[in-house]
Design a protein around this motif. Structure first.
Motif, PDB file in Angstrom:
ATOM      1  N   MET A   1      10.374 -22.741   1.294  1.00 20.74           N
ATOM      2  CA  MET A   1       9.537 -22.731   2.497  1.00 20.74           C
ATOM      3  C   MET A   1       8.596 -21.534   2.482  1.00 20.74           C
ATOM      4  O   MET A   1       8.921 -20.492   1.898  1.00 20.74           O
ATOM      5  N   PRO A   2       7.451 -21.617   3.124  1.00 20.70           N
ATOM      6  CA  PRO A   2       6.469 -20.528   3.097  1.00 20.70           C
ATOM      7  C   PRO A   2       7.030 -19.197   3.572  1.00 20.70           C
ATOM      8  O   PRO A   2       6.654 -18.150   3.062  1.00 20.70           O
ATOM      9  N   ILE A   3       7.936 -19.236   4.583  1.00 21.66           N
ATOM     10  CA  ILE A   3       8.437 -17.986   5.127  1.00 21.66           C
ATOM     11  C   ILE A   3       9.164 -17.168   4.069  1.00 21.66           C
ATOM     12  O   ILE A   3       9.211 -15.939   4.125  1.00 21.66           O
ATOM     13  N   ASN A   4       9.722 -17.838   3.075  1.00 18.48           N
ATOM     14  CA  ASN A   4      10.436 -17.136   2.009  1.00 18.48           C
ATOM     15  C   ASN A   4       9.497 -16.391   1.079  1.00 18.48           C
ATOM     16  O   ASN A   4       9.939 -15.525   0.317  1.00 18.48           O
ATOM     17  N   ARG A   5       8.213 -16.704   1.126  1.00 20.34           N
ATOM     18  CA  ARG A   5       7.252 -16.050   0.237  1.00 20.34           C
ATOM     19  C   ARG A   5       6.661 -14.788   0.850  1.00 20.34           C
ATOM     20  O   ARG A   5       5.959 -14.045   0.175  1.00 20.34           O
ATOM     21  N   ILE A   6       6.932 -14.542   2.136  1.00 17.24           N
ATOM     22  CA  ILE A   6       6.405 -13.342   2.772  1.00 17.24           C
ATOM     23  C   ILE A   6       7.060 -12.120   2.136  1.00 17.24           C
ATOM     24  O   ILE A   6       8.282 -12.051   2.008  1.00 17.24           O
ATOM     25  N   ALA A   7       6.260 -11.162   1.709  1.00 23.62           N
ATOM     26  CA  ALA A   7       6.792  -9.996   1.003  1.00 23.62           C
ATOM     27  C   ALA A   7       6.066  -8.736   1.427  1.00 23.62           C
ATOM     28  O   ALA A   7       4.874  -8.765   1.741  1.00 23.62           O
ATOM     29  N   VAL A   8       6.793  -7.631   1.438  1.00 22.74           N
ATOM     30  CA  VAL A   8       6.200  -6.332   1.743  1.00 22.74           C
ATOM     31  C   VAL A   8       5.386  -5.835   0.563  1.00 22.74           C
ATOM     32  O   VAL A   8       4.320  -5.254   0.721  1.00 22.74           O
ATOM     33  N   GLY A   9       5.870  -6.061  -0.652  1.00 22.63           N
ATOM     34  CA  GLY A   9       5.196  -5.540  -1.837  1.00 22.63           C
ATOM     35  C   GLY A   9       5.681  -4.140  -2.154  1.00 22.63           C
ATOM     36  O   GLY A   9       6.568  -3.592  -1.497  1.00 22.63           O
ATOM     37  N   THR A  10       5.099  -3.538  -3.168  1.00 22.99           N
ATOM     38  CA  THR A  10       5.484  -2.196  -3.587  1.00 22.99           C
ATOM     39  C   THR A  10       4.288  -1.261  -3.528  1.00 22.99           C
ATOM     40  O   THR A  10       3.133  -1.702  -3.579  1.00 22.99           O
ATOM     41  N   THR A  11       4.583   0.023  -3.436  1.00 23.71           N
ATOM     42  CA  THR A  11       3.495   1.007  -3.428  1.00 23.71           C
ATOM     43  C   THR A  11       2.756   1.007  -4.760  1.00 23.71           C
ATOM     44  O   THR A  11       1.560   1.316  -4.807  1.00 23.71           O
ATOM     45  N   GLU A  12       3.468   0.656  -5.838  1.00 27.93           N
ATOM     46  CA  GLU A  12       2.802   0.578  -7.152  1.00 27.93           C
ATOM     47  C   GLU A  12       1.740  -0.512  -7.147  1.00 27.93           C
ATOM     48  O   GLU A  12       0.641  -0.324  -7.686  1.00 27.93           O
ATOM     49  N   ASP A  13       2.080  -1.658  -6.549  1.00 28.31           N
ATOM     50  CA  ASP A  13       1.093  -2.740  -6.436  1.00 28.31           C
ATOM     51  C   ASP A  13      -0.100  -2.307  -5.595  1.00 28.31           C
ATOM     52  O   ASP A  13      -1.251  -2.612  -5.919  1.00 28.31           O
ATOM     53  N   ALA A  14       0.175  -1.602  -4.493  1.00 27.05           N
ATOM     54  CA  ALA A  14      -0.904  -1.181  -3.598  1.00 27.05           C
ATOM     55  C   ALA A  14      -1.828  -0.178  -4.260  1.00 27.05           C
ATOM     56  O   ALA A  14      -3.005  -0.074  -3.897  1.00 27.05           O
ATOM     57  N   ARG A  15      -1.301   0.577  -5.232  1.00 30.35           N
ATOM     58  CA  ARG A  15      -2.123   1.563  -5.938  1.00 30.35           C
ATOM     59  C   ARG A  15      -2.685   1.028  -7.252  1.00 30.35           C
ATOM     60  O   ARG A  15      -3.387   1.754  -7.954  1.00 30.35           O
TER      61      ARG A  15
END
Length: 254
Positions: A1-15
């Motif tokens: 389901m779509p709700i399972n794909r919601i993710a915070v992510g990592t600071t490495e990805d953000a940088r």
């Protein structure tokens, strides 16, 4: 389901360099959009001795914003997905199509792009005021709030249908065109009531530069709620059975 794909992510990805490039693309696209849209309103007001709040002014605003958004989305699509709107980014996050931290990078870039565009307009026009969004005569706070929800729902639903849905096929330039057209149409529908923002960044820049925060919450709460509803409905009903998502919006989540 779509709700399972919601993710915070990592600071490495953000940088990650790709994320930063996408943020820069969002900054530039939002600057282009706000400069053209806000600038056209200022120009019309100057040429008509302040008569921007007329039927002709409304049509001019719809055309300029529709054209400018078409271009802004198109030039950013291959880099960041061409969100150009914190509400679009939020709607994509609700559907699990971008991580929270990457979305925050987008938000910062979009708000900065709008602010810089308004500062440039104020400087290049000799100090003319960038007008903050405001309720028109006779419009109520809650009426404007609902209007922003409905208009942004239509915008983000269009984004999902033409850009995010993996079943969309190779429709190329249709997505930016459709997105620009729905914004132009919504301005014709709501511009005479609350200015028809549908975009917190578009509201934030003029409010900050003019330091006018009257009813500003409407232009955040309405678009974010409308975007969230559109994201949930499209993901759960029309994309719930699929496992893939648009590469334009998911490239930064890997």
């Amino acid at each position: 389901m779509p709700i399972n794909r919601i993710a915070v992510g990592t600071t490495e990805d953000a940088r990650h360099p790709n994320t930063l490039k996408a943020g820069l693309a969002e900054f530039i696209s939002t600057l282009i959009f706000v400069y053209a849209g806000q600038g056209s309103g200022m120009a019309f007001a100057k040429l008509t001795a302040g008569a921007a709040n007329t039927p002709a002014g409304l049509v001019a605003a719809a055309i300029s914003h529709g054209f400018a958004l078409f271009v802004a989305v198109a030039v950013g699509a291959n880099i960041s997905g061409g969100h150009v709107n914190p509400a679009v980014t939020f709607g994509a996050f609700i559907g699990g199509n971008i991580t929270l931290l990457n979305g925050i990078v987008y938000w910062i870039a979009q708000l900065l792009g709008s602010t810089v565009a308004c500062l440039l307009l104020k400087f290049s026009t000799g100090g003319l005021q960038t007008s903050a969004f405001a309720l028109c005569e006779g419009e109520t706070v809650w009426g404007a709030f609902v209007m922003e929800i409905v208009m942004t729902f239509g915008l983000v639903y269009t984004v999902y249908a033409t850009a995010l849905d993996p079943k969309k096929g190779n429709i190329g330039i249709i997505a930016p065109l459709a997105i620009g057209l729905i914004v132009g149409a919504n301005i014709l529908a709501g511009g005479a009531f609350d200015g028809a923002s549908m975009n917190p960044a578009v509201s934030f820049g003029p409010a900050l530069v003019s330091w006018n925060w009257a009813n500003h919450w409407i232009y955040w709460a309405g678009p974010l709620i409308g975007a969230g509803i559109a994201g949930l409905i499209y993901e759960f009903i029309f994309m719930g059975s699929t496992d893939s998502t648009s590469t334009d919006y998911q490239r930064l989540s890997a």
